[in-house]
Design a protein around this motif. Structure first.
Motif, PDB file in Angstrom:
ATOM      1  N   PRO A   1       0.973  -1.172  -0.077  1.00 16.00           N
ATOM      2  CA  PRO A   1       0.107  -0.189   0.218  1.00 16.00           C
ATOM      3  C   PRO A   1       0.836   1.428   0.312  1.00 16.00           C
ATOM      4  CG  PRO A   1      -0.036  -1.129   2.215  1.00 16.00           C
ATOM      5  CD  PRO A   1       0.402  -2.016   0.736  1.00 16.00           C
ATOM      6  N   ALA A   2       0.376   2.355  -0.585  1.00 15.95           N
ATOM      7  CA  ALA A   2       1.663   3.595  -1.161  1.00 15.95           C
ATOM      8  C   ALA A   2       1.491   4.206   0.450  1.00 15.95           C
ATOM      9  CB  ALA A   2       0.519   4.361  -1.939  1.00 15.95           C
ATOM     10  N   SER A   3       2.052   4.606   0.555  1.00 16.02           N
ATOM     11  CA  SER A   3       2.864   4.728   2.147  1.00 16.02           C
ATOM     12  C   SER A   3       3.440   6.088   1.853  1.00 16.02           C
ATOM     13  CB  SER A   3       4.081   3.751   2.327  1.00 16.02           C
ATOM     14  OG  SER A   3       5.508   4.089   1.786  1.00 16.02           O
ATOM     15  N   GLY A   4       3.328   6.897   0.521  1.00 11.95           N
ATOM     16  CA  GLY A   4       3.260   8.715   0.594  1.00 11.95           C
ATOM     17  C   GLY A   4       2.343   9.404  -0.204  1.00 11.95           C
ATOM     18  N   ALA A   5       2.870  10.361  -0.514  1.00  6.50           N
ATOM     19  CA  ALA A   5       1.846  11.504  -0.923  1.00  6.50           C
ATOM     20  C   ALA A   5       3.159  11.412  -2.085  1.00  6.50           C
ATOM     21  CB  ALA A   5       1.828  12.774  -0.536  1.00  6.50           C
ATOM     22  N   PRO A   6       1.991  11.607  -3.711  1.00  2.42           N
ATOM     23  CA  PRO A   6       2.653  11.780  -4.719  1.00  2.42           C
ATOM     24  C   PRO A   6       4.547  12.577  -4.432  1.00  2.42           C
ATOM     25  CG  PRO A   6       0.888  11.854  -5.371  1.00  2.42           C
ATOM     26  CD  PRO A   6       0.632  11.909  -3.748  1.00  2.42           C
ATOM     27  N   ALA A   7       5.321  12.490  -5.399  1.00  4.73           N
ATOM     28  CA  ALA A   7       6.501  13.421  -4.733  1.00  4.73           C
ATOM     29  C   ALA A   7       6.123  14.598  -5.803  1.00  4.73           C
ATOM     30  CB  ALA A   7       8.000  12.729  -5.561  1.00  4.73           C
ATOM     31  N   ASP A   8       6.281  15.486  -5.408  1.00  3.48           N
ATOM     32  CA  ASP A   8       6.549  16.625  -5.717  1.00  3.48           C
ATOM     33  C   ASP A   8       7.803  17.137  -6.829  1.00  3.48           C
ATOM     34  OD1 ASP A   8       5.051  17.513  -3.930  1.00  3.48           O
ATOM     35  OD2 ASP A   8       5.955  18.544  -2.268  1.00  3.48           O
TER      36      ASP A   8
ATOM     37  N   TYR B   1       9.891   9.106  -1.395  1.00  6.17           N
ATOM     38  CA  TYR B   1      11.270   9.850  -2.023  1.00  6.17           C
ATOM     39  C   TYR B   1       9.861  11.336  -2.528  1.00  6.17           C
ATOM     40  CZ  TYR B   1      14.164   6.432  -2.802  1.00  6.17           C
ATOM     41  OH  TYR B   1      15.624   4.870  -2.045  1.00  6.17           O
ATOM     42  N   ALA B   2      10.226  11.985  -1.360  1.00  9.31           N
ATOM     43  CA  ALA B   2       8.943  13.577  -1.330  1.00  9.31           C
ATOM     44  C   ALA B   2       9.704  14.225  -2.724  1.00  9.31           C
ATOM     45  CB  ALA B   2       9.152  14.089  -0.441  1.00  9.31           C
ATOM     46  N   TYR B   3      10.443  14.405  -3.297  1.00  8.48           N
ATOM     47  CA  TYR B   3      11.483  15.226  -4.084  1.00  8.48           C
ATOM     48  C   TYR B   3      11.399  14.549  -5.324  1.00  8.48           C
ATOM     49  CZ  TYR B   3      10.825  18.488  -0.315  1.00  8.48           C
ATOM     50  OH  TYR B   3      10.339  18.628   0.898  1.00  8.48           O
TER      51      TYR B   3
END
Length: 337
Positions: free
Chosen positions: A124-131, A265-267
């Protein structure tokens, strides 16, 4: 009485050869005489050489280097450290191995069995899409970020690090896992000198296939590229590439941002200024281009490989940007408030 014994002894002596001759000429199985046969002396069969063939010492085994192997991948396959394999083979530069070379593997020397393939189940996704970053969050700050992609040969990496060090600049390095495996000493120096790292995947495959014409990678394949690179870098240096990702060829779409975001990976680090050194243009054109396109918050992308003259152009670019009043840092430096 005494005269009889010499005759008896004489008869016995004469009888013995006759008995032996009869035994030699007869077939012990049927008693049929064997004609035309000669009696050859019997010798024991020859024995093997007393010197045994050379074998690896106990606890060691041998491995023949295959195309694409690195000392890191070989050590991982046999469950031993890179240093142990290098020491066992007298290897000073662990990037210098060639296909066909025979290595001695210490310890158990038994490769781990290949596990049966397990069907991939997306987590399951654990973070928001990268900026997507192509310029600074705060363009009012007169600072630019330098980033260097390392995915081909070692090229000008040492020279680039020397120039950055002499100018007191911390930059960011887009690192492929394969380059990290092949150049662990340079990777360690990058981390030691406090440059930041960007995950540039393991082998620079396009995630979307836009630039290569290949099929887009599935989510599981994308995650494997990210995780493998992160594991290699962490094992070699203790550092992490998170939260920064750079897509090979700059190929990405919404699905890529979602998949890398789910892996922490946020970025998605793109760029504002491409030096275009990778196209083979001379250093003078690289310098002019980088100075003409300078702007507050710009992210520069360079390449360390020998095909690019970014390394030789670097000092002049630094001098020109500083003359224009720019500070130079890494991607994290630009994101700082």
């Amino acid at each position: 009485m005494s005269s009889i014994w010499p005759r008896v002894l004489q008869c016995v002596v004469l009888a013995i050869p006759l008995m032996l001759l009869a035994a030699a000429c007869g077939d012990s199985g049927s008693g049929t005489p064997v004609t035309g046969a000669s009696i050859e002396p019997s010798f024991p069969p020859p024995t093997a050489s007393s010197t045994p063939p050379a074998t690896p010492a106990a606890g060691l085994t041998e491995y023949t280097v295959q195309p694409g192997d690195t000392l890191y991948s070989i050590a991982a396959r046999f469950g031993v450290s890179v240093a142990a394999v290098a020491a066992a083979n007298g290897i000073a530069d662990i990037s210098e191995i060639t296909a066909g070379q025979v290595l001695t593997i210490p310890s158990s020397g038994v490769a781990a069995p290949t596990p049966a393939p397990v069907p991939f189940t997306p987590a399951p996704a654990s973070g928001a899409p990268a900026d997507v970053l192509s310029k600074a969050v705060n363009p009012d700050r007169r600072i630019v970020a330098f980033s260097f992609d390392a995915g081909s040969d070692v090229g000008y990496a040492s020279q680039i690090l020397d120039v950055l060090a002499s100018n007191g600049i911390h930059a960011s390095f887009g690192m492929t896992g394969r380059w990290a495996e092949q150049n662990p000493d340079l990777l360690k120096r990058i981390v030691r000198e406090r440059h930041s790292l960007i995950n540039h995947t393991y082998d620079h495959d396009s995630f979307t296939g836009r630039s290569t014409g290949a099929a887009a990678l599935a989510q599981g394949q994308r995650w494997e590229e990210l995780d493998r690179t992160e594991a290699i870098i962490n094992e070699l240096t203790g550092a992490s590439t998170k939260p920064f990702f750079r897509p090979p060829y700059g190929d990405f779409d919404d699905s890529v941002n979602a998949d890398v975001g789910a892996r922490g990976y946020a970025y998605n680090v793109m760029w504002t200024v491409d030096s275009r050194g990778w196209t083979g243009i001379p250093a003078s054109q690289i310098i002019q281009r980088c100075l003409d396109l300078a702007a507050p918050g710009a992210i520069y992308v360079f390449h360390v490989g020998s095909a690019s003259q970014d390394g030789p152009a670097l000092q002049s670019i630094i001098d020109g940007l500083r003359t224009q009043g720019y500070a130079i840092g890494s991607v994290p430096d630009m994101l700082a408030p």
